[in-house]
Design an enzyme around this catalytic site. Structure first.
Site, mmCIF file in Angstrom:
data_model
loop_
_atom_site.group_PDB
_atom_site.id
_atom_site.type_symbol
_atom_site.label_atom_id
_atom_site.label_comp_id
_atom_site.label_asym_id
_atom_site.label_seq_id
_atom_site.Cartn_x
_atom_site.Cartn_y
_atom_site.Cartn_z
ATOM 1 N N LYS A 85 0.828 -1.196 0.000
ATOM 2 C CA LYS A 85 0.000 0.000 0.000
ATOM 3 C C LYS A 85 0.869 1.256 0.000
ATOM 4 O O LYS A 85 0.391 2.348 -0.248
ATOM 5 C CB LYS A 85 -0.861 0.036 1.276
ATOM 6 C CG LYS A 85 -1.727 -1.164 1.485
ATOM 7 C CD LYS A 85 -2.390 -1.090 2.889
ATOM 8 C CE LYS A 85 -3.002 -2.406 3.244
ATOM 9 N NZ LYS A 85 -3.378 -2.452 4.683
ATOM 10 N N ASP A 142 7.611 3.300 -3.245
ATOM 11 C CA ASP A 142 7.674 4.319 -2.205
ATOM 12 C C ASP A 142 9.112 4.518 -1.734
ATOM 13 O O ASP A 142 9.631 5.628 -1.716
ATOM 14 C CB ASP A 142 6.760 3.950 -1.021
ATOM 15 C CG ASP A 142 6.921 2.493 -0.586
ATOM 16 O OD1 ASP A 142 7.767 1.768 -1.143
ATOM 17 O OD2 ASP A 142 6.186 2.073 0.333
ATOM 18 N N ASP A 145 14.991 0.236 0.337
ATOM 19 C CA ASP A 145 15.865 0.113 1.503
ATOM 20 C C ASP A 145 16.936 -0.924 1.160
ATOM 21 O O ASP A 145 17.965 -0.595 0.597
ATOM 22 C CB ASP A 145 15.018 -0.264 2.722
ATOM 23 C CG ASP A 145 15.820 -0.307 4.009
ATOM 24 O OD1 ASP A 145 16.992 0.087 3.988
ATOM 25 O OD2 ASP A 145 15.278 -0.734 5.041
HETATM 26 P P1 5GP Z 1 13.419 -3.421 0.925
HETATM 27 O O1 5GP Z 1 13.029 -4.734 0.312
HETATM 28 O O2 5GP Z 1 13.974 -2.435 -0.091
HETATM 29 O O3 5GP Z 1 14.331 -3.571 2.115
HETATM 30 O O4 5GP Z 1 12.118 -2.823 1.581
HETATM 31 C C1 5GP Z 1 11.181 -2.144 0.863
HETATM 32 C C2 5GP Z 1 9.895 -1.986 1.660
HETATM 33 O O5 5GP Z 1 10.153 -1.938 3.078
HETATM 34 C C3 5GP Z 1 9.255 -0.680 1.298
HETATM 35 O O6 5GP Z 1 8.421 -0.797 0.154
HETATM 36 C C4 5GP Z 1 8.526 -0.326 2.584
HETATM 37 O O7 5GP Z 1 7.263 -0.938 2.567
HETATM 38 C C5 5GP Z 1 9.382 -0.929 3.680
HETATM 39 N N1 5GP Z 1 10.286 0.078 4.280
HETATM 40 C C6 5GP Z 1 11.623 0.203 4.122
HETATM 41 N N2 5GP Z 1 12.111 1.255 4.821
HETATM 42 C C7 5GP Z 1 11.040 1.827 5.433
HETATM 43 C C8 5GP Z 1 10.884 2.971 6.300
HETATM 44 O O8 5GP Z 1 11.812 3.715 6.665
HETATM 45 N N3 5GP Z 1 9.616 3.239 6.715
HETATM 46 C C9 5GP Z 1 8.531 2.480 6.373
HETATM 47 N N4 5GP Z 1 7.362 2.839 6.855
HETATM 48 N N5 5GP Z 1 8.647 1.392 5.559
HETATM 49 C C10 5GP Z 1 9.880 1.087 5.086
#
Ligand code: 5GP
Length: 221
Positions: A85, A142, A145
């Site tokens: 979302k 969005d 990370d």
């Molecule tokens: P990744 O697979 O790149 O580690 O994580 C991506 C997902 O983790 C993003 O789409 C998001 O939903 C969540 N995420 C990563 N960092 C943050 C953060 O600082 N705040 C929030 N609310 N969600 C995050």
């Protein structure tokens, strides 16, 4: 602050061509009892700081939309794939700023991992409604990370025969620099802190804030 090219960038300056703005911890405006941007939305005392305000988000989204449109000159509209979302607010503002037609598709995925980090093992909760064979796909993200979710999504959409896949991410954290997943359009490079607002949640709260903020530590400790 050091950008992904190893250069030191003063806060608020642009890295990554002219598109990505580097936001550092020094740019965070502390929340006080007198000035609490969460309060009008029912979150009084829950935020530590404002990181990116609504006007700055809007200006950046217009810039991203213009950059994407300039690169997409096909007759057929691209398919924007929004991952639910978190990217919903970004998608709706982005598509309205995009000076060209685009089709919208939604996916929901669940990533196995802890509440604040992903493992890269992904399960599809809601799939695309249409075939994307031969279509130009633009993933609307969005935040990147670890990049694990995006890397999985890219491979998944690629295996369905999309003719091209680009990624537009509003936010990128420093950890993403280590992954090999290519994100062509990035709005802001932000510090390695947990952010909420503008679609991003903590336990389903804060998505409705019209800005990106930092959560007060007492809310998650
Ligand atoms: P990744 O697979 O790149 O580690 O994580 C991506 C997902 O983790 C993003 O789409 C998001 O939903 C969540 N995420 C990563 N960092 C943050 C953060 O600082 N705040 C929030 N609310 N969600 C995050």
């Amino acid at each position: 602050m050091t950008n992904d090219h190893g250069q030191t960038t003063p806060s608020g300056t642009l890295a990554n061509g002219d598109l990505t703005t580097v936001v550092t911890s020094a740019d965070a405006i502390p929340v006080t009892a007198e000035s609490d941007p969460g309060a009008p939305h029912g979150y009084a005392g829950e935020l530590k700081a404002m990181l990116i305000d609504t006007e700055t988000l809007s200006a950046k989204i217009r810039q991203l939309a213009e950059a994407v449109a300039a690169d997409h000159t096909d007759d057929k509209p691209p398919v924007l794939v929004c991952v639910l979302k978190g990217a919903v607010m970004f998608l709706t503002d982005f598509v309205r700023a995009l000076p060209m037609p685009a089709e919208l598709e939604f996916m929901a995925v669940s990533s196995y991992g802890s509440a604040t980090s992903s493992s890269g093992v992904v399960r599809i909760l809601k799939d695309l409604d249409r075939d994307i064979t031969g279509r130009r796909v633009i993933i609307i993200e969005d935040i990147v990370d670890s990049g694990l979710t995006l890397s999985w999504l890219r491979k998944n959409l690629d295996s369905r025969g999309a003719s091209s896949i680009d990624v537009v991410a509003l936010l990128r954290k420093p950890a993403a620099v280590k992954t090999d997943v290519h994100v062509k359009y990035i709005g802001f490079d932000i510090p390695s802190e947990f952010v909420v607002g503008y679609g991003l949640d903590y336990a389903e709260r804060y998505r409705d804030l019209p800005f990106v903020g930092l959560l007060a530590e007492h809310m998650y400790r």
